[in-house]
Write an enzyme that holds these catalytic residues in place. Structure first.
Site, PDB file in Angstrom:
ATOM      1  N   HIS A  41       0.860  -1.182   0.002  1.00  0.00           N
ATOM      2  CA  HIS A  41       0.046  -0.058  -0.026  1.00  0.00           C
ATOM      3  C   HIS A  41       0.713   1.162   0.140  1.00  0.00           C
ATOM      4  CE1 HIS A  41      -3.325   2.740   1.183  1.00  0.00           C
ATOM      5  NE2 HIS A  41      -2.559   3.207   2.051  1.00  0.00           N
ATOM      6  N   GLY A  50      -5.729   3.342  -1.618  1.00  0.00           N
ATOM      7  CA  GLY A  50      -5.045   4.484  -2.197  1.00  0.00           C
ATOM      8  C   GLY A  50      -5.900   4.989  -3.409  1.00  0.00           C
ATOM      9  N   GLY A  71     -10.085   2.410   1.287  1.00  0.00           N
ATOM     10  CA  GLY A  71     -10.884   3.006   2.536  1.00  0.00           C
ATOM     11  C   GLY A  71     -11.701   4.047   1.835  1.00  0.00           C
ATOM     12  N   ARG A  72     -10.718   5.326   1.599  1.00  0.00           N
ATOM     13  CA  ARG A  72     -11.514   6.444   0.933  1.00  0.00           C
ATOM     14  C   ARG A  72     -12.602   6.051  -0.377  1.00  0.00           C
ATOM     15  NH1 ARG A  72      -9.053  11.052   0.843  1.00  0.00           N
ATOM     16  NH2 ARG A  72      -7.140  10.090   1.382  1.00  0.00           N
ATOM     17  N   ARG A  96      -9.254  17.462   7.660  1.00  0.00           N
ATOM     18  CA  ARG A  96      -8.331  17.324   6.504  1.00  0.00           C
ATOM     19  C   ARG A  96      -8.096  18.622   5.858  1.00  0.00           C
ATOM     20  NH1 ARG A  96     -10.090  15.216   2.016  1.00  0.00           N
ATOM     21  NH2 ARG A  96      -8.233  14.081   1.577  1.00  0.00           N
ATOM     22  N   TYR A 154      -4.069  18.551   5.661  1.00  0.00           N
ATOM     23  CA  TYR A 154      -3.523  18.131   4.399  1.00  0.00           C
ATOM     24  C   TYR A 154      -3.708  19.365   3.567  1.00  0.00           C
ATOM     25  CZ  TYR A 154      -4.451  13.673   6.210  1.00  0.00           C
ATOM     26  OH  TYR A 154      -4.286  12.332   7.020  1.00  0.00           O
ATOM     27  N   CYS A 198     -10.417  28.396  18.625  1.00  0.00           N
ATOM     28  CA  CYS A 198      -9.441  29.392  19.044  1.00  0.00           C
ATOM     29  C   CYS A 198      -8.093  29.023  18.417  1.00  0.00           C
ATOM     30  CB  CYS A 198      -9.271  29.677  20.414  1.00  0.00           C
ATOM     31  SG  CYS A 198     -10.811  30.498  21.113  1.00  0.00           S
ATOM     32  N   GLU A 199      -8.021  28.977  16.950  1.00  0.00           N
ATOM     33  CA  GLU A 199      -6.642  28.752  16.390  1.00  0.00           C
ATOM     34  C   GLU A 199      -7.039  29.157  14.697  1.00  0.00           C
ATOM     35  OE1 GLU A 199      -4.870  25.460  17.377  1.00  0.00           O
ATOM     36  OE2 GLU A 199      -3.760  24.992  15.442  1.00  0.00           O
ATOM     37  N   TYR A 211     -12.132   9.883   6.235  1.00  0.00           N
ATOM     38  CA  TYR A 211     -11.128  10.325   7.442  1.00  0.00           C
ATOM     39  C   TYR A 211     -11.820  11.784   7.652  1.00  0.00           C
ATOM     40  CZ  TYR A 211      -8.206   6.861   5.023  1.00  0.00           C
ATOM     41  OH  TYR A 211      -7.771   5.761   4.532  1.00  0.00           O
TER      42      TYR A 211
HETATM   43  C1  PLP Z   1      -5.096   3.742   5.133  1.00  0.00           C
HETATM   44  C2  PLP Z   1      -4.963   2.468   4.509  1.00  0.00           C
HETATM   45  C3  PLP Z   1      -5.759   1.954   3.401  1.00  0.00           C
HETATM   46  C4  PLP Z   1      -6.684   2.773   2.724  1.00  0.00           C
HETATM   47  O1  PLP Z   1      -6.159   3.837   2.058  1.00  0.00           O
HETATM   48  P1  PLP Z   1      -7.385   4.632   1.139  1.00  0.00           P
HETATM   49  O2  PLP Z   1      -6.318   5.897   0.569  1.00  0.00           O
HETATM   50  O3  PLP Z   1      -8.379   5.275   2.205  1.00  0.00           O
HETATM   51  O4  PLP Z   1      -7.971   3.617   0.070  1.00  0.00           O
HETATM   52  C5  PLP Z   1      -5.282   0.682   2.938  1.00  0.00           C
HETATM   53  N1  PLP Z   1      -4.495  -0.293   3.625  1.00  0.00           N
HETATM   54  C6  PLP Z   1      -3.671   0.022   4.476  1.00  0.00           C
HETATM   55  C7  PLP Z   1      -2.827  -0.872   5.141  1.00  0.00           C
HETATM   56  C8  PLP Z   1      -3.754   1.550   5.037  1.00  0.00           C
HETATM   57  O5  PLP Z   1      -3.192   1.815   5.954  1.00  0.00           O
END
Ligand code: PLP
Length: 429
Positions: A202, A238, A281-282, A318, A322, A351-352, A387
């Protein structure tokens, strides 16, 4: 009800009135569109296993929803193992191969670079499969679960991410076992009596597919070093999603084809089936999520106009972390919405000075064209389902927001807003 046709206006989320959601549950509020999550799960149906990296959005209702779609789950901590079990995942795989000759998939996989003591206990107690990001993990697991099979997370020596902070490969990353160390680590695994059944890479989050595709080649080289014990390869996560206007979805079928070809070459070489996993994930939850906030003040600092809302980087981090871009829209109080767009900066209550949603990488305050709005109007921050809530904090002693799931035109609370009592739980004077 008036349609949200004008630019920058939104009165509904998946058929449910934004004003009604705000009225019923209060603001700031996270809202998820269940059907969008299902659609994103189904987009990836070509892969043998879709494993949700739950750290992107780990509410139990979301985990339950993806589980019902046949999606398996990744856990990076004891807490995430607990969540997966609470959402109905079984700890380990059935011992039989599936009808298509593929090895069984592990419902929950613990992926990390270390075991803290509690996570090692949890893995052993429930018999959860481990994807090891360091050789020390192999030996620590061997002591407690002798003879277990493991997968290795490999750092291929390069990486990419939408930000340096989300780049998870190369020398600048702590993640995974360095590719040149693999022969040595394989010897250590053998010595410890552990079987290496799979490989995982990853390299970064939210990057482009061309970069992600380099991983397939790197993984194939390492797979050949591992040899015939290999029955699973994981492309990691990713997968990008379009956040900014003009960005489009990536070519998922081209990406699958490339990985499928890698898998088939390894099957031919080893003479057995190999399971192909992807670990987004995303991608599964980003577009499903919205933050509903209320505009509480409008002010001018010199020539710049600010909308100040009741969500801050304690709600959605976020942008401050980022410099991430999130689309925004206005849900006006009344029926007649302003058609006039104006350039505004959007900030929160903390407050930032970094508490700005319209900032660019490096923390520079930018502006956004939005329909003219005043105190009492609602502002919706979009594509906030990954996230988002999971990175929310109690900074400035703000309670964590409520979360709501919208499905088939109805809505339900899936996490209650924290109370002042929650904020001081466990403290004493
Ligand atoms: C965070 C993570 C993902 C997911 O990443 P995304 O960019 O949200 O798809 C997959 N595998 C591992 C091991 C991660 O740490």
């Amino acid at each position: 009800m008036i349609a949200s046709s004008a630019p920058g206006l939104r009165r509904e989320i998946a058929g449910v009135s934004v004003a009604e959601l705000a009225e019923r549950y209060g603001t700031p509020l996270y809202v998820y569109d269940a059907e969008m999550i299902r659609r994103r799960c189904r987009d990836l149906a070509a892969w043998d296993t879709v494993r949700f990296a739950q750290k992107a959005c780990s509410n139990l209702a979301v985990l339950d929803l993806v589980r019902r779609e046949g999606v398996l789950v990744d856990a990076v901590s004891t807490g995430e193992i607990h969540r997966a079990l609470a959402a109905g995942y079984t700890p380990h795989a059935a011992k039989v191969a599936s009808a298509d000759g593929l090895p069984p998939a592990h419902p929950i996989v613990y992926t990390a670079d270390i075991f803290d003591r509690a996570s090692l206990d949890a893995v052993v107690k429930h018999g959860i499969h481990v994807n090891c990001g360091s050789a020390d993990m192999i030996e620590q697991l061997a002591e407690r679960m002798p003879g277990a099979s493991i997968t290795l997370r490999v750092n291929p020596g390069f990486g990419h991410g939408h930000s340096q902070k989300t780049n998870t490969g190369g020398e600048g990353s702590k993640h995974g076992i360095w590719h040149e160390e693999i022969p040595d680590v394989l010897r250590r695994a053998e010595w410890a009596g552990m079987q290496v059944s799979g490989l995982h890479m990853h390299i970064g989050s939210g990057t482009d597919l061309a970069h992600l595709a380099e991983v397939a080649e790197a993984l194939e080289r390492v797979a050949i070093e591992v040899g015939r014990s290999l029955t699973m390869v994981s492309a990691g996560g990713g997968l990008p999603v379009p956040y900014k206007p003009g960005e489009v979805h990536a070519d998922l079928s081209g990406y699958f084809t490339l990985w499928d070809a890698t898998r088939k070459r390894l099957e031919d070489r080893f003479g057995h089936r190999i399971r192909l996993e992807i670990e987004p994930g995303r991608y599964l939850t980003a577009e499903s999520g919205f933050v509903i906030t209320e505009v509480r003040a409008v002010k001018k600092q010199g020539t710049r106009k600010y909308l100040l809302v009741d969500a801050g980087f304690n709600t959605l981090a976020r942008p401050v972390l980022y410099g991430s871009y999130h689309p925004m829209s206005i849900c006006p109080q009344g029926d007649d919405a302003a058609q006039r767009l104006e350039e505004v900066a959007v900030g929160g209550p903390l407050c930032e000075s970094g508490d700005i949603f319209t900032q660019t990488d490096g923390g520079f305050v930018a502006t956004r064209p939005l329909p003219a709005a005043g105190a009492g109007d609602l502002l919706v921050i979009e594509i906030a389902g990954a996230y988002g809530f999971v990175m929310a904090s109690n900074y400035n002693s703000k309670p964590l927001p409520a979360e709501v799931l919208v499905d088939g035109g109805s809505h339900r609370l899936v996490r209650a807003r924290q109370t002042p009592e929650d904020l001081v739980r466990g403290e004493c004077v």
